[in-house]
Design a protein around this motif. Structure first.
Motif, PDB file in Angstrom:
ATOM      1  N   THR A   1      -6.290   5.957  -5.517  1.00  0.00           N
ATOM      2  CA  THR A   1      -6.767   5.923  -4.152  1.00  0.00           C
ATOM      3  C   THR A   1      -8.069   4.805  -4.216  1.00  0.00           C
ATOM      4  OG1 THR A   1      -6.489   8.448  -3.735  1.00  0.00           O
ATOM      5  CG2 THR A   1      -8.359   7.197  -2.466  1.00  0.00           C
TER       6      THR A   1
ATOM      7  N   SER B   1     -11.075   2.910  -2.358  1.00  0.00           N
ATOM      8  CA  SER B   1     -12.038   3.098  -1.085  1.00  0.00           C
ATOM      9  C   SER B   1     -13.160   1.923  -0.986  1.00  0.00           C
ATOM     10  CB  SER B   1     -12.679   4.358  -1.153  1.00  0.00           C
ATOM     11  OG  SER B   1     -11.945   5.532  -1.353  1.00  0.00           O
TER      12      SER B   1
ATOM     13  N   GLN C   1      -0.975   7.680  -8.836  1.00  0.00           N
ATOM     14  CA  GLN C   1      -1.302   7.759  -7.390  1.00  0.00           C
ATOM     15  C   GLN C   1      -2.863   7.209  -7.540  1.00  0.00           C
ATOM     16  OE1 GLN C   1       0.140   8.432  -4.412  1.00  0.00           O
ATOM     17  NE2 GLN C   1       1.916   8.847  -5.549  1.00  0.00           N
TER      18      GLN C   1
ATOM     19  N   THR D   1      -4.287   4.794  -0.474  1.00  0.00           N
ATOM     20  CA  THR D   1      -3.637   5.359  -1.606  1.00  0.00           C
ATOM     21  C   THR D   1      -2.062   4.792  -1.958  1.00  0.00           C
ATOM     22  OG1 THR D   1      -4.722   7.625  -1.247  1.00  0.00           O
ATOM     23  CG2 THR D   1      -2.855   7.653  -2.838  1.00  0.00           C
ATOM     24  N   LYS D   2      -2.166   4.428  -3.031  1.00  0.00           N
ATOM     25  CA  LYS D   2      -0.900   3.739  -3.411  1.00  0.00           C
ATOM     26  C   LYS D   2      -0.394   4.085  -4.597  1.00  0.00           C
ATOM     27  CE  LYS D   2      -2.366  -0.632  -3.317  1.00  0.00           C
ATOM     28  NZ  LYS D   2      -2.440  -1.939  -3.517  1.00  0.00           N
ATOM     29  N   THR D   3       1.094   4.102  -4.844  1.00  0.00           N
ATOM     30  CA  THR D   3       1.692   4.455  -6.078  1.00  0.00           C
ATOM     31  C   THR D   3       1.938   3.214  -6.912  1.00  0.00           C
ATOM     32  OG1 THR D   3       2.847   6.418  -4.934  1.00  0.00           O
ATOM     33  CG2 THR D   3       3.580   5.764  -7.196  1.00  0.00           C
TER      34      THR D   3
ATOM     35  N   LYS E   1      -9.944   2.736   3.272  1.00  0.00           N
ATOM     36  CA  LYS E   1      -9.300   3.721   2.386  1.00  0.00           C
ATOM     37  C   LYS E   1      -7.796   3.712   2.281  1.00  0.00           C
ATOM     38  CE  LYS E   1      -9.783   8.501   0.295  1.00  0.00           C
ATOM     39  NZ  LYS E   1     -10.364   9.911   0.607  1.00  0.00           N
TER      40      LYS E   1
ATOM     41  N   ASN F   1       0.858  -1.216  -0.116  1.00  0.00           N
ATOM     42  CA  ASN F   1       0.006  -0.155  -0.174  1.00  0.00           C
ATOM     43  C   ASN F   1       0.683   1.292   0.178  1.00  0.00           C
ATOM     44  OD1 ASN F   1      -2.488  -1.373   0.104  1.00  0.00           O
ATOM     45  ND2 ASN F   1      -2.158  -1.776   2.268  1.00  0.00           N
TER      46      ASN F   1
END
Length: 325
Positions: free
Chosen positions: A321, A323, A319, A299-301, A297, A211
């Motif tokens: 996101t 959810s 990037q 956010t990962k690259t 939730k 993540n």
């Protein structure tokens, strides 16, 4: 002759009595001491001082099989004694604290803290007197290094055509659970806004999970030299037969289904560069997303895969996101 001998004896006796009187007088003028203080009978004449210093904590343990978790790096030591000795201890601090976990196995342990390097003429107290430290099973693994940067800081019309790092992989060491959680090691590049020229810098290495959250482990190397090649759209189109095209990024499940998740991406489009024939055959670029074990939730690259025949992309990563619905 008899009178002379008698007179001499009287004089000797008189001298002896005078010596006894003088000795008694001298002893009567000295202060008396008793017990353990007799060895320091003159210490009360010296000014005293109190001070608190920080002493580094060394944890002794079987480093071949275990790693430590939760140990403080230092403890507080209170000193009391002559002003000169306390001042010397403050200026040339050779006091160290030691917690001995040798012979102990996996688990949480509370052990006493011992001090070394304290002058025998000083009174020293350590705080805390005990520390609680966890011994965890030691593990290590080799992980690939990925160059990471904020693509939004690349100037419009420019793109990173190549990103390299001198270090290709590093060994991560730590508690087994932490090592197992490491997905990759990121070489995090710092960029100025609207970057248009090539970047060469030393980047810090950080271990990340899937993540893209940092993981607490030890790395065999802390930094690496990175290079980003920045090209403009004009230079890309100037090549024989080369042109550009904007395409959408499309979320695609690496495993499972995305039906139960809301996915947003930044950017959601990228510019691709290459021949007209190649670009005409490409309408979108898939972004493979792993949603396994995601309960909140995140956010990962995620790195983008350059389609076959494409010369370069305006962005190397996106990037994402995720959810849960």
């Amino acid at each position: 002759m008899k009178k002379w001998s008698s007179s001499k004896a009287v004089n000797l006796m008189f001298s002896f009595l005078m010596a006894l009187l003088i000795a008694a007088y001298v002893l009567s003028t000295k202060p008396s001491y008793s017990g353990s203080n007799s060895g320091n009978q003159y210490s009360s004449l010296l000014p005293e001082k109190k001070a608190t210093i920080s002493a580094p904590l060394t944890v002794q343990f079987n480093s071949d099989d275990y790693v430590i978790v939760g140990a403080p790096s230092a403890v507080s030591v209170g000193l009391q004694g002559s002003s000169a000795l306390v001042t010397a201890a403050q200026g040339h601090n050779e006091i160290q604290a030691v917690a001995d976990l040798r012979g102990l196995g996996v688990g949480q342990h509370t052990v006493n803290v011992a001090l070394t390097g304290v002058s025998s003429s000083l009174t020293a107290t350590v705080n805390p007197q005990t520390v609680t430290v966890t011994l965890a099973e030691k593990d290590s693994a080799k992980k690939d290094v990925q160059v990471q940067y904020d693509s939004s800081k690349i100037a419009s019309g420019y793109q990173v055509s190549n990103a390299t790092a001198d270090v290709k992989s590093v060994t991560v060491t730590g508690p087994k659970d932490n090592v197992d959680a490491v997905d990759h090691v990121g070489a995090d590049v710092s960029l100025d806004k609207n970057t248009k020229s090539n970047v060469n810098q030393t980047a810090k290495l950080t271990a990340y999970d899937k993540n893209n959250e940092p993981v607490q482990v030890t790395l065999s190397q802390q930094t690496t030299k990175v290079s980003l090649t920045i090209t403009g759209s004009s230079s890309s189109s100037s090549s024989s037969g080369s042109t550009s095209k904007s395409v959408n990024l499309v979320a695609q499940a690496a495993s499972g289904s995305l039906d139960n998740y809301t996915i947003t991406m930044s950017p959601n489009t990228v510019t691709i560069y290459g021949s007209s024939d190649t670009l005409n055959s490409i309408s979108s670029i898939p972004v493979n997303i792993d949603v396994s074990n995601i309960t909140g939730k995140v956010t990962k690259t995620i790195g983008l895969t350059k389609p076959s025949g494409v010369d370069s992309l305006s962005d190397q990563s996106v990037q994402v996101t995720i959810s849960p619905k």
